[in-house]
Design an enzyme around this catalytic site. Structure first.
Site, PDB file in Angstrom:
ATOM      1  N   LYS A   1       0.861  -1.194   0.000  1.00 10.85           N
ATOM      2  CA  LYS A   1       0.000   0.000   0.000  1.00 10.85           C
ATOM      3  C   LYS A   1       0.892   1.237   0.000  1.00 10.85           C
ATOM      4  O   LYS A   1       1.730   1.403   0.886  1.00 10.85           O
ATOM      5  CB  LYS A   1      -0.923  -0.013   1.220  1.00 10.85           C
ATOM      6  CG  LYS A   1      -1.794   1.238   1.288  1.00 10.85           C
ATOM      7  CD  LYS A   1      -2.940   1.081   2.269  1.00 10.85           C
ATOM      8  CE  LYS A   1      -3.765   2.349   2.346  1.00 10.85           C
ATOM      9  NZ  LYS A   1      -4.932   2.217   3.205  1.00 10.85           N
TER      10      LYS A   1
ATOM     11  N   ASP B   1     -13.718   5.178  10.213  1.00 18.05           N
ATOM     12  CA  ASP B   1     -14.101   5.172   8.794  1.00 18.05           C
ATOM     13  C   ASP B   1     -14.627   3.780   8.452  1.00 18.05           C
ATOM     14  O   ASP B   1     -14.246   3.164   7.462  1.00 18.05           O
ATOM     15  CB  ASP B   1     -12.863   5.514   7.943  1.00 18.05           C
ATOM     16  CG  ASP B   1     -13.232   5.989   6.543  1.00 18.05           C
ATOM     17  OD1 ASP B   1     -14.419   6.286   6.307  1.00 18.05           O
ATOM     18  OD2 ASP B   1     -12.333   6.059   5.687  1.00 18.05           O
TER      19      ASP B   1
HETATM   20  N1  LIG Z   1      -4.580  -6.484   2.341  1.00 18.31           N
HETATM   21  C1  LIG Z   1      -5.418  -6.402   1.307  1.00 18.31           C
HETATM   22  N2  LIG Z   1      -5.806  -7.520   0.664  1.00 18.31           N
HETATM   23  C2  LIG Z   1      -6.646  -7.469  -0.395  1.00 18.31           C
HETATM   24  N3  LIG Z   1      -7.153  -6.330  -0.895  1.00 18.31           N
HETATM   25  C3  LIG Z   1      -6.812  -5.179  -0.312  1.00 18.31           C
HETATM   26  C4  LIG Z   1      -5.932  -5.144   0.821  1.00 18.31           C
HETATM   27  N4  LIG Z   1      -5.774  -3.853   1.191  1.00 18.31           N
HETATM   28  C5  LIG Z   1      -6.513  -3.122   0.322  1.00 18.31           C
HETATM   29  N5  LIG Z   1      -7.143  -3.901  -0.577  1.00 18.31           N
HETATM   30  C6  LIG Z   1      -8.027  -3.457  -1.683  1.00 18.31           C
HETATM   31  O1  LIG Z   1      -7.720  -2.120  -2.061  1.00 18.31           O
HETATM   32  C7  LIG Z   1      -8.835  -1.251  -1.848  1.00 18.31           C
HETATM   33  C8  LIG Z   1      -8.382   0.085  -1.280  1.00 18.31           C
HETATM   34  O2  LIG Z   1      -7.716  -0.112  -0.047  1.00 18.31           O
HETATM   35  P1  LIG Z   1      -7.729   0.956   1.131  1.00 18.31           P
HETATM   36  O3  LIG Z   1      -9.133   1.179   1.588  1.00 18.31           O
HETATM   37  O4  LIG Z   1      -6.739   0.522   2.148  1.00 18.31           O
HETATM   38  O5  LIG Z   1      -7.213   2.255   0.338  1.00 18.31           O
HETATM   39  P2  LIG Z   1      -7.583   3.774   0.560  1.00 18.31           P
HETATM   40  O6  LIG Z   1      -6.737   4.598  -0.340  1.00 18.31           O
HETATM   41  O7  LIG Z   1      -7.479   4.094   1.992  1.00 18.31           O
HETATM   42  O8  LIG Z   1      -9.054   3.880   0.052  1.00 18.31           O
HETATM   43  P3  LIG Z   1     -10.027   5.143   0.209  1.00 18.31           P
HETATM   44  O9  LIG Z   1      -9.278   6.248   0.890  1.00 18.31           O
HETATM   45  O10 LIG Z   1     -10.436   5.480  -1.191  1.00 18.31           O
HETATM   46  O11 LIG Z   1     -11.153   4.553   1.036  1.00 18.31           O
HETATM   47  C9  LIG Z   1      -9.750  -2.016  -0.909  1.00 18.31           C
HETATM   48  O12 LIG Z   1     -11.096  -1.685  -1.072  1.00 18.31           O
HETATM   49  C10 LIG Z   1      -9.481  -3.475  -1.264  1.00 18.31           C
HETATM   50  O13 LIG Z   1     -10.258  -3.859  -2.366  1.00 18.31           O
END
Ligand SMILES: Nc1ncnc2c1ncn2[C@@H]1O[C@H](COP(=O)(O)OP(=O)(O)OP(=O)(O)O)[C@@H](O)[C@H]1O
Length: 420
Positions: free
Chosen positions: A124, A229
């Site tokens: 990430k 959230d």
């Molecule tokens: N460990 C993981 N395993 C599988 N899929 C994941 C994992 N972490 C994230 N994802 C996928 O990636 C997407 C986005 O992840 P995350 O919510 O952590 O990002 P974000 O940038 O914080 O999103 P936002 O701010 O738009 O809500 C998730 O909805 C999921 O589909």
């Protein structure tokens, strides 16, 4: 901006030193003067070696020359920071290859990566500032003197915070991805083979999934925490299939919580508001999607508050603070997240012209854009998780990230050509 690891294998060790020097210089300089880069890099090849590396790095968009300044200098781009983080993960043998992007959040990119054994994990990359800092220019006390590097500082904070919480939650047995490593603005965690709740149109027993989700809110609260959230985007739902003695098959659903950018303590001044918001978010979603209404009212904050730390339960809010995440850091991050929320509420559709801006939130001059070379103007949006499936099916992974690593086996490198 997309992560493109193609240039990574071609960087020489001197180039990495120079890139690291620009990063070090960025701590105190918005634009790192060339003589300072020379000093920090201290290459054996002398100044000419540094200049060669600077050109090589600028050409692939890892650093960008800043011309308007009173002096000649460079700044690190998001691409540069991505490479430094990946280099660290690769050297520590956490990441060997990079595959597809499976999610793109407003403030992050989610990629499938693999280690040496081919085991897939998730990388990430936090990208705070991608949206917010270009829109709101006022009211930024907390970023005084940081300006241009604010995206780097805040993205790093977001990654540190997420990693600290994931560790604390994992150790306590909460259903979260397994935290594997953190470097700069990135974290590596286990890949959860599941779909986000928002993609699930039907469940056999909404009442039972609802009860599990509410009991997770209460369990977090008893450890002193509120997710902040807790919605259908941040809850993944795993299908566990089992067969009983009579050969009858059944499926149970297990939620996994991801994404903890706004996790707050039960002691926070607005704790009650955050708690109620999390509860109501789930209620609203279950009503809308599954036409489910709980028979019981609540749960209520005042009751949850009484359970904090009860019976010797570990206070995870304190654990995280003890992990080096200072109050000042929390405050900075909180201010940035609040700003993001204000921006998101006020400006739907603000992303349309995103490509015209660089990481600092400034409008890019044409020259700078050319030199950055990190923006091809196309934003493939595979945020619905199809990318993940594809990555899982094809194992689409790049070749080893470090040039001096042994070559990956042929089958895998064929995939790499498709994926990266
Ligand atoms: N460990 C993981 N395993 C599988 N899929 C994941 C994992 N972490 C994230 N994802 C996928 O990636 C997407 C986005 O992840 P995350 O919510 O952590 O990002 P974000 O940038 O914080 O999103 P936002 O701010 O738009 O809500 C998730 O909805 C999921 O589909």
């Amino acid at each position: 901006m997309k992560l493109d690891t193609r240039a990574m294998r071609h960087l020489a060790s001197e180039d990495w030193r120079v890139l690291t020097a620009v990063e070090m210089g960025s701590k105190n300089h918005e634009i790192v003067p060339t003589p300072l880069i020379e000093k920090l890099a201290r290459l054996r090849g002398g100044v000419s070696g540094v200049h060669r590396s600077i050109s090589a790095l600028a050409k692939v968009g890892l650093i960008a020359r800043v011309k308007e300044a009173k002096y000649d200098g460079y700044r690190l781009t998001y691409g540069g920071l991505d490479y430094l983080a990946l280099h660290t993960h690769a050297s520590r043998k956490v990441v060997y290859s990079v595959g597809n992007r499976i999610g793109v959040g407003k403030e992050s990119d989610i990629m499938v990566v693999a280690d040496h054994s081919g085991k897939q994990c998730v990388l990430k990359i936090h990208r705070l500032g991608r949206i917010s800092f270009r829109t709101v220019k006022s009211n930024r006390d907390y970023l005084k003197n940081r300006n241009a590097q604010s995206w780097m500082y805040l993205s790093r904070l977001a990654a540190m915070k997420e990693y600290a919480f994931m560790n604390a939650l994992h150790e306590e047995g909460f259903p979260v991805p397994v935290p594997l490593a953190q470097s700069r603005h990135t974290i590596v965690m286990s890949l959860i083979d599941a779909f986000p709740l928002r993609q699930i149109s039907e469940v056999p027993d909404p009442a039972s999934l609802y009860a599990d989700l509410i009991s997770l809110i209460l369990r977090l609260a008893s450890h002193g925490l509120i997710h902040g959230d807790y919605n259908e985007f941040n809850i993944l739902v795993k299908e566990i299939k089992s067969t009983d003695e009579d050969g009858k098959e059944s499926v149970t659903l297990e939620p996994v919580i991801i994404d903890f950018p706004q996790m707050v303590s039960m002691e926070h001044v607005n704790a009650e508001m955050y708690f109620d918001r999390d509860v109501n978010c789930i209620k609203r979603f279950f009503l809308r999607r599954f036409h489910f209404t709980p028979t019981q009212p609540g749960p209520f904050f005042k009751d949850a508050k009484k359970t904090v730390g009860k019976g010797g339960l570990k206070r995870l809010d304190a654990t995280v603070e003890a992990s080096g995440f200072t109050k000042k850091m929390l405050k900075d991050l909180e201010a940035a997240i609040k700003e993001k929320e204000t921006v998101n509420e006020g400006q739907e559709g603000a992303e349309e012209d995103e490509d015209d801006y660089d990481e600092d939130g400034d409008e890019e001059s044409e020259e700078e854009e050319e030199e950055d070379g990190d923006d091809d103007g196309s934003e493939a949006d595979d945020g619905e998780g199809e990318g993940r499936q594809e990555a899982l099916l094809t194992g689409g992974l790049s070749e080893g990230l470090l040039g001096d690593e042994p070559a990956i086996d042929k089958a895998n490198s064929e995939m790499a050509k498709l994926a990266v």
